[in-house]
Scaffold this motif. Structure first.
Motif, PDB file in Angstrom:
ATOM      1  N   LEU A  20       0.828  -1.195   0.000  1.00  0.00           N
ATOM      2  CA  LEU A  20       0.000   0.000   0.000  1.00  0.00           C
ATOM      3  C   LEU A  20       0.871   1.258   0.000  1.00  0.00           C
ATOM      4  N   VAL A  21       0.481   2.221  -0.816  1.00  0.00           N
ATOM      5  CA  VAL A  21       1.166   3.509  -0.825  1.00  0.00           C
ATOM      6  C   VAL A  21       0.648   4.384   0.303  1.00  0.00           C
ATOM      7  N   VAL A  22      -0.649   4.293   0.577  1.00  0.00           N
ATOM      8  CA  VAL A  22      -1.267   5.072   1.642  1.00  0.00           C
ATOM      9  C   VAL A  22      -2.334   4.204   2.296  1.00  0.00           C
ATOM     10  N   ASP A  23      -2.408   4.282   3.610  1.00  0.00           N
ATOM     11  CA  ASP A  23      -3.392   3.497   4.350  1.00  0.00           C
ATOM     12  C   ASP A  23      -3.910   4.326   5.526  1.00  0.00           C
ATOM     13  N   PRO A  24      -5.207   4.650   5.524  1.00  0.00           N
ATOM     14  CA  PRO A  24      -6.222   4.188   4.589  1.00  0.00           C
ATOM     15  C   PRO A  24      -6.168   4.952   3.273  1.00  0.00           C
ATOM     16  N   PRO A  25      -6.649   4.335   2.201  1.00  0.00           N
ATOM     17  CA  PRO A  25      -6.737   5.028   0.913  1.00  0.00           C
ATOM     18  C   PRO A  25      -7.927   5.987   0.918  1.00  0.00           C
ATOM     19  N   PRO A  26      -8.027   6.857  -0.075  1.00  0.00           N
ATOM     20  CA  PRO A  26      -9.216   7.711  -0.172  1.00  0.00           C
ATOM     21  C   PRO A  26     -10.446   6.873  -0.505  1.00  0.00           C
ATOM     22  N   TYR A  27     -11.556   7.170   0.169  1.00  0.00           N
ATOM     23  CA  TYR A  27     -12.787   6.402  -0.024  1.00  0.00           C
ATOM     24  C   TYR A  27     -13.803   7.187  -0.847  1.00  0.00           C
ATOM     25  N   ARG A  28     -14.707   6.446  -1.453  1.00  0.00           N
ATOM     26  CA  ARG A  28     -15.851   7.066  -2.103  1.00  0.00           C
ATOM     27  C   ARG A  28     -16.695   7.749  -1.024  1.00  0.00           C
ATOM     28  N   THR A  29     -17.397   8.794  -1.423  1.00  0.00           N
ATOM     29  CA  THR A  29     -18.172   9.544  -0.433  1.00  0.00           C
ATOM     30  C   THR A  29     -19.390   8.768   0.034  1.00  0.00           C
ATOM     31  N   ASN A  30     -19.920   7.885  -0.792  1.00  0.00           N
ATOM     32  CA  ASN A  30     -21.184   7.224  -0.496  1.00  0.00           C
ATOM     33  C   ASN A  30     -21.038   6.245   0.665  1.00  0.00           C
ATOM     34  N   PRO A  31     -21.835   6.384   1.743  1.00  0.00           N
ATOM     35  CA  PRO A  31     -21.732   5.453   2.862  1.00  0.00           C
ATOM     36  C   PRO A  31     -22.464   4.137   2.618  1.00  0.00           C
ATOM     37  N   VAL A  32     -23.359   4.108   1.629  1.00  0.00           N
ATOM     38  CA  VAL A  32     -24.112   2.879   1.334  1.00  0.00           C
ATOM     39  C   VAL A  32     -23.224   1.907   0.574  1.00  0.00           C
ATOM     40  N   LEU A  33     -22.642   2.382  -0.521  1.00  0.00           N
ATOM     41  CA  LEU A  33     -21.736   1.570  -1.338  1.00  0.00           C
ATOM     42  C   LEU A  33     -20.307   1.982  -0.978  1.00  0.00           C
TER      43      LEU A  33
END
Length: 420
Positions: A389-402
Motif C-alpha cells: 500500500l502507498v497510503v493506508d487508509p486510501p481515499p474512499y468514495r463519499t457514499n456510505p451505502v456503497l
C-alpha cells in the motif's frame, strides 16, 4: 443559549470522516439493535433482527414519499423489480432469472469464465512497467464493467457514456452528501439519457437478437409473460449499474484487506482454491453494500423490545449485522477459513453473512460477483511482485451505502507473466 445535541451514532456513520473505519461505530450502534432516529426512522443493526426483517413481508422495498429516489421513479418509468414487493417483484424476477441462471439457463454465468480470465489477465498485463498502480482505476473498475457489458450485449466502446450516468444514480442513494434536489435532478436526467440509449439498443436486439441477456429479455415469451418496454428499460438500468458498482467495491476492498494481511495474500498466491472461501469472508468482513436504506414498515412491528410503527422508514445495517458477536465468533478478525465447510461444517453461506442481503431481494447478481472477485484477487496476488500500500487508509468514495476505496494506489516491483 441553546445546547446542540451531539450527532447520533448513525449520523456519525454517515459522516465521511468515519468512512475509512466505521466498524467501531457499528459496534456502538449494535448496543441498541433497533433504534429510533430523530427523524422518526428506525435503524436496525443486530444480525438476528436484520434477518428477521429481511424475511418479514411487512417490510416493504417499494419507494414511498421522500424515499422515492430509485431507478425509474421520477423519470416517467416504473421502478425496477428490486424496488417492488411480491407478487409483482416475484413475477418480474422470475422472468429475468429464466435467462440468467438455473434451472432454465444454468450455464449463463459459468460460460463467461474464460472471457473473465482473459479480461483480468489483460488488465494485469497493463500494469507492467509501472512502479505504482491504481488498482481501482486500472482493474477493479474496468473488469466488472467489461463483464456486465458482455453479459447484457452492450458495446464496450459505449462504456465511457455509462460512467456519468452511473455516478448520478449512485449519488441519489447517498443520504448525506449535497443538495437532495440537485441529486434528484441529476438522477432523472441520467435516467432519461439512459432510456434513450437502451431503447435504441433494445430495438436493435429485437430485430437481430444475439446470445446476450438483453436479447433474451427483449424477445422473451415465457410462462410469466414478458417485460413491458418500460420494465425492460429499468431492468437494464438495474443490471448495468448494480452489476458493476458493487463488484468494484468488493474487489477493491478485497485487495485492500489482503495487503493489510500479507500472510493471507501469500497463502492465496500458493493456494488459488482458497479464493472461494476467502471471498465469502470478505463479504462478511468488508461488504460492498453497508446498509439497505428506504425500507418501510407496512404495519406495526414488534422487534427487540421495540415497536416500529406502521409507515416508518427502516434502514437495515448489513455491515453491522455481519460483525455481530452474538452471531459470529471473533467478528473483527479476518479469517479466510471461516466459510470452509470441510473444516467447520457450516450451513449454507447465505446463513452466515449478509453481504448479499437476504430474503426475496437476495442479490440477483451474486453468482457473477463471486466469480469476478475470485478471479480478480487470484490473478492479482499471483502476478504482482511485492505489492504494498502507498497510503493506508486510501481515499474512499463519499457514499456510505456503497463503501469502497475511490482509489487504491499500490507500489509494485513488477508483474509476472500470465503463464509464470
Amino acid at each position: 443559549m441553546a445546547v446542540t445535541a451531539p450527532p447520533s451514532v448513525f449520523a456519525q456513520i454517515l459522516d465521511y470522516a468515519n468512512r475509512a473505519d466505521p466498524y467501531p461505530l457499528y459496534a456502538e450502534l449494535r448496543r441498541t439493535p433497533v433504534v429510533r432516529q430523530s427523524d422518526g426512522s428506525y435503524v436496525v443493526s443486530g444480525y438476528a433482527e436484520i434477518v428477521e426483517l429481511l424475511h418479514d413481508p411487512r417490510i416493504s422495498s417499494e419507494q414511498h414519499g421522500d424515499a422515492a429516489g430509485g431507478l425509474g421513479t421520477g423519470a416517467g418509468l416504473p421502478p425496477a423489480f428490486l424496488q417492488l414487493d411480491p407478487p409483482e417483484h416475484d413475477r418480474l424476477r422470475r422472468i429475468v432469472t429464466r435467462h440468467y441462471g438455473p434451472p432454465h439457463t444454468p450455464d449463463r454465468v459459468d460460460a463467461m469464465i474464460p472471457d473473465l480470465r482473459r479480461t483480468v489477465s489483460g488488465l494485469v498485463d497493463g500494469l507492467a512497467g509501472s512502479p505504482e498502480v491504481d488498482l481501482v482505476d486500472q482493474v477493479a473498475y474496468p473488469f466488472p464493467v467489461t463483464a456486465i457489458c458482455d453479459l447484457l450485449g452492450v458495446p464496450r466502446q459505449d462504456e465511457p457514456r455509462f460512467h456519468p450516468w452511473s455516478e448520478a444514480l449512485i449519488a441519489a442513494l447517498d443520504p448525506g452528501t449535497g443538495d437532495p434536489a440537485e441529486r434528484q435532478r441529476r438522477r432523472v436526467s441520467a435516467m432519461k439519457e439512459m432510456g434513450q440509449y437502451f431503447a435504441g439498443l433494445i430495438g436493435t436486439r429485437r430485430h437481430a437478437p444475439g446470445p446476450d441477456l438483453l436479447s433474451a429479455l427483449a424477445t422473451d415469451q415465457g410462462p410469466d409473460g414478458h417485460l413491458s418496454d418500460p420494465q425492460l428499460l429499468t431492468t437494464a438500468f438495474l443490471l448495468l449499474n448494480a452489476g458493476h458498482e458493487t463488484t468494484v467495491n468488493l474487489i477493491a476492498n478485497g485487495m485492500l484487506t489482503l495487503l493489510r494481511h500479507p500472510d493471507v495474500l501469500e497463502r492465496l498466491r500458493r493456494e488459488s482454491e482458497l479464493a472461494i472461501h476467502l471471498v465469502e469472508e470478505l463479504l462478511r468482513y468488508e461488504p460492498p453494500v453497508q446498509f439497505l436504506p428506504n425500507r418501510t414498515a407496512l404495519d406495526d412491528i414488534e422487534i427487540a423490545d421495540t415497536t416500529i410503527p406502521s409507515g416508518s422508514r427502516v434502514t437495515l445495517v448489513l455491515a453491522a449485522g455481519s460483525r455481530d458477536p452474538a452471531h459470529v465468533r471473533d467478528p473483527d478478525r479476518f479469517d479466510p477459513d471461516r466459510f470452509d465447510p470441510d473444516r467447520f461444517g457450516l450451513a449454507r453461506d447465505t446463513d452466515q453473512h449478509l453481504g448479499f442481503g437476504g430474503g426475496v431481494h437476495y442479490c440477483f447478481g451474486a453468482p457473477l460477483a463471486r466469480l469476478e472477485t475470485q478471479i480478480a484477487l487470484t490473478e492479482l496476488t499471483r502476478r504482482l511482485v511485492n505489492p504494498r500500500l502507498v497510503v493506508d487508509p486510501p481515499p474512499y468514495r463519499t457514499n456510505p451505502v456503497l463503501r469502497g476505496p475511490r482509489h487504491l494506489p499500490v507500489a509494485i516491483d513488477g508483474v509476472l507473466p500470465a503463464d509464470g
